[in-house]
Design a protein around this motif. Structure first.
Motif, PDB file in Angstrom:
ATOM      1  N   ASP A 188       2.186 -47.381 -44.757  1.00  0.00           N
ATOM      2  CA  ASP A 188       1.130 -46.835 -45.024  1.00  0.00           C
ATOM      3  C   ASP A 188       0.118 -45.785 -43.166  1.00  0.00           C
ATOM      4  O   ASP A 188       1.001 -45.019 -42.796  1.00  0.00           O
ATOM      5  CB  ASP A 188      -0.234 -47.611 -44.917  1.00  0.00           C
ATOM      6  CG  ASP A 188      -0.445 -47.627 -46.838  1.00  0.00           C
ATOM      7  OD1 ASP A 188       0.197 -47.176 -47.566  1.00  0.00           O
ATOM      8  OD2 ASP A 188      -1.021 -48.872 -47.118  1.00  0.00           O
ATOM      9  N   GLU A 189       1.356 -47.156 -42.986  1.00  0.00           N
ATOM     10  CA  GLU A 189       1.272 -46.396 -41.189  1.00  0.00           C
ATOM     11  C   GLU A 189       2.836 -45.210 -40.721  1.00  0.00           C
ATOM     12  O   GLU A 189       1.969 -44.256 -40.178  1.00  0.00           O
ATOM     13  CB  GLU A 189       2.092 -47.437 -39.806  1.00  0.00           C
ATOM     14  CG  GLU A 189       0.805 -48.655 -39.957  1.00  0.00           C
ATOM     15  CD  GLU A 189       0.999 -49.410 -39.248  1.00  0.00           C
ATOM     16  OE1 GLU A 189       2.362 -48.540 -38.104  1.00  0.00           O
ATOM     17  OE2 GLU A 189       0.660 -50.706 -38.420  1.00  0.00           O
ATOM     18  N   ASN A 190       3.528 -45.269 -41.770  1.00  0.00           N
ATOM     19  CA  ASN A 190       4.151 -43.889 -41.270  1.00  0.00           C
ATOM     20  C   ASN A 190       4.646 -43.455 -42.287  1.00  0.00           C
ATOM     21  O   ASN A 190       4.851 -42.129 -42.471  1.00  0.00           O
ATOM     22  CB  ASN A 190       5.931 -44.598 -41.239  1.00  0.00           C
ATOM     23  CG  ASN A 190       5.772 -45.330 -40.184  1.00  0.00           C
ATOM     24  OD1 ASN A 190       6.224 -44.803 -39.044  1.00  0.00           O
ATOM     25  ND2 ASN A 190       5.816 -46.548 -39.989  1.00  0.00           N
ATOM     26  N   LEU A 241       2.211 -52.931 -44.580  1.00  0.00           N
ATOM     27  CA  LEU A 241       1.955 -52.251 -43.110  1.00  0.00           C
ATOM     28  C   LEU A 241       2.200 -50.694 -42.854  1.00  0.00           C
ATOM     29  O   LEU A 241       2.192 -49.772 -42.757  1.00  0.00           O
ATOM     30  CB  LEU A 241       1.060 -52.870 -42.288  1.00  0.00           C
ATOM     31  CG  LEU A 241       0.392 -54.309 -42.543  1.00  0.00           C
ATOM     32  CD1 LEU A 241       0.324 -55.732 -41.040  1.00  0.00           C
ATOM     33  CD2 LEU A 241      -0.979 -53.140 -42.485  1.00  0.00           C
ATOM     34  N   LEU A 242       3.759 -50.921 -42.632  1.00  0.00           N
ATOM     35  CA  LEU A 242       4.345 -49.570 -41.706  1.00  0.00           C
ATOM     36  C   LEU A 242       4.882 -48.816 -43.031  1.00  0.00           C
ATOM     37  O   LEU A 242       4.502 -47.993 -42.108  1.00  0.00           O
ATOM     38  CB  LEU A 242       6.110 -50.597 -41.594  1.00  0.00           C
ATOM     39  CG  LEU A 242       5.571 -51.110 -40.221  1.00  0.00           C
ATOM     40  CD1 LEU A 242       7.791 -51.902 -40.443  1.00  0.00           C
ATOM     41  CD2 LEU A 242       6.290 -50.241 -38.794  1.00  0.00           C
TER      42      LEU A 242
END
Length: 471
Positions: free
Chosen positions: A21-23, A18-19
């Motif tokens: 893709d978020e970043n 998740l992180l």
């Protein structure tokens, strides 16, 4: 090939995905964890490759899962923290170059391919994507998956370059072969032979660590034989290298001492994970080359090899930087490894058993385990006979231990009492009297009790003190 189902079960991997893709960074699970995922081996250290700022990304992951302490190594672009029962490491994509006389790399930022090709072996050069668009996909630039299926250790690049950069990888190749029971690519063997001298730039601690990992593997002979065949053993442990080609009597032993030793180590590894018992098995005949003598009518003999072998251990432990708290244990097993064999061949007396119990102490069971492993005959009748004799010896041991209370043996009459009764000052004579009492107990002349020992002291004391100068 996709591992989506297997890795999606892990909460930490879900968080990292998740992180990522978020970043907007590409993140991969990489190296040994991928290898072990394919082999279905349990693993508690997870390595992640970040195409971007690995230190910053590690901080974000740690914060998201509630971890406060992150250890960073800015020069290498790596960050590490513990979460639940996992050791987790993030590394930025990098390329490395080496000074020929040092194992310390010069690190620069690199691409995904730069990072993958710098890795030691193809089976450790696979990656699994953690980004949403191709989550769980295996990325295998050097056919590591096929090498896993074929049980083959191979380098991503020319092994001469791989080993020139980091000579310790020679030993790592043999360690993985032993741990996984794989074969080693011919190109690796050729490079190992030609580049073995490069291992001299590697610290002894790192070499010893890899050697002990080979010895800890399910079948150590695989790695030990590769070390010998490549000539590396001559560099890192010449005393073991020198066992090869030494003939001995074909009784319950293999003719060649090195090949016999390999069998003994494998035998003992089937029944114990005690690394230092395995090490004792490796070195139990280490002094045979120095004590080899041909006797007409008998053949090659090795009288005193057990005593000389034990004496050789101190230098070997210091040179190889082995833990000195294990030295006494290994020395004892080498020194005594022929004793139970002799007892197993003859009618066992209580006196002989007492002496074995006292000399072996708490390590008696390990000594017998070593002796059983030392039977390497291909004749099943001989093996069965010797094993049965060892069982008889151990039964006698239990009987004598119970009868004589020898578990913590020493003279029941203490030194201070001997000095008081005999009117002696602290001296060598006190030790001689104490030893005489102990010998009488071991020989079965008196019981192992205070009253019997005191009575015996009163009987013999005049013989010791009539000409003593220490009164």
């Amino acid at each position: 090939m996709n591992f989506k189902e297997e890795i999606n079960k892990s909460s930490i991997i879900q968080t990292i995905s998740l992180l990522a893709d978020e970043n907007k960074v590409a993140v991969f699970m990489v190296g040994g964890v991928v290898r072990d995922l394919i082999l279905k081996r349990e693993r508690h250290d997870l390595d992640f490759l970040v195409i971007g700022d690995s230190l910053e990304f590690a901080e974000k992951v740690a914060k998201r899962v509630g971890v406060k302490k992150v250890t960073k190594y800015k020069n290498f672009g790596t960050a590490h923290f513990k979460f639940e029962n996992y050791d987790i490491e993030f590394v930025g994509a990098r390329k490395e170059s080496y000074n020929r006389y040092s194992r310390k790399p010069i690190v620069e930022d690199g691409t995904f391919e730069d990072d993958i090709k710098r890795r030691d072996f193809t089976i450790n050069a696979m990656a699994v994507s953690l980004n949403k668009n191709n989550f769980g996909e295996l990325i295998d630039l050097f056919n590591g998956y096929n090498d896993l299926q074929n049980k083959l250790i191979r380098t991503p690049l020319d092994p001469f370059q791989t080993f020139d950069d980091d000579p310790l990888r020679i030993m790592r190749a043999f360690r993985f072969a032993a741990q996984l029971e794989f074969t080693v690519d011919d190109a690796i063997m050729n490079a190992s032979r030609e580049m073995r001298e490069r291992l001299r730039i590697v610290s002894q601690e790192r070499i010893t660590d890899e050697f002990l990992k080979i010895l800890s593997s399910p079948k150590p002979s695989i790695g030990l034989k590769l070390l010998y065949d490549s000539g590396v053993m001559e560099i890192i442990f010449p005393e073991i290298h020198n066992l090869a080609g030494v003939d001995q009597r074909q009784d319950y032993h293999h003719k060649d001492v090195f090949l016999h030793t390999l069998i003994v180590v494998d035998n003992i590894s089937q029944v114990t994970e005690n690394l230092w018992l395995r090490f004792a098995a490796l070195v139990h005949d280490i002094a045979k080359p120095q004590t080899k003598k041909f006797v007409e009518g008998i053949g090659w003999t090795f009288h005193g090899h057990e005593e000389l072998g034990a004496k050789m251990m101190k230098n070997i432990f210091h040179r190889m930087k082995l833990p000195l708290n294990k030295l006494d244990y290994v020395e004892k097993l080498i020194r005594l490894h022929l004793r139970p064999i002799a007892l197993a061949k003859e009618e066992v007396t209580d006196s002989a058993i007492r002496r074995l119990i006292v000399q072996a102490g708490d390590d008696l069971q390990d000594l017998i385990t070593l002796c059983r492993a030392d039977i390497t005959s291909k004749n099943p009748q001989k093996v069965e006979k010797y094993l049965a004799n060892y069982e008889a010896v151990m039964q006698k041991v239990l009987e004598v231990q119970e009868k004589d209370k020898l578990r913590a043996f020493q003279s029941p009459v203490r030194g201070d009492e001997i000095m008081r009764i005999c009117n002696l000052k602290p001296s060598k004579k006190v030790g001689e009297i104490k030893k005489a009492i102990e010998e009488a107990i071991l020989d079965g002349i008196i019981e192992n009790s205070y009253d019997a020992a005191m009575s015996y002291l009163m009987k013999i004391k005049d013989n010791f003190i009539k000409d003593d100068d220490s009164k």
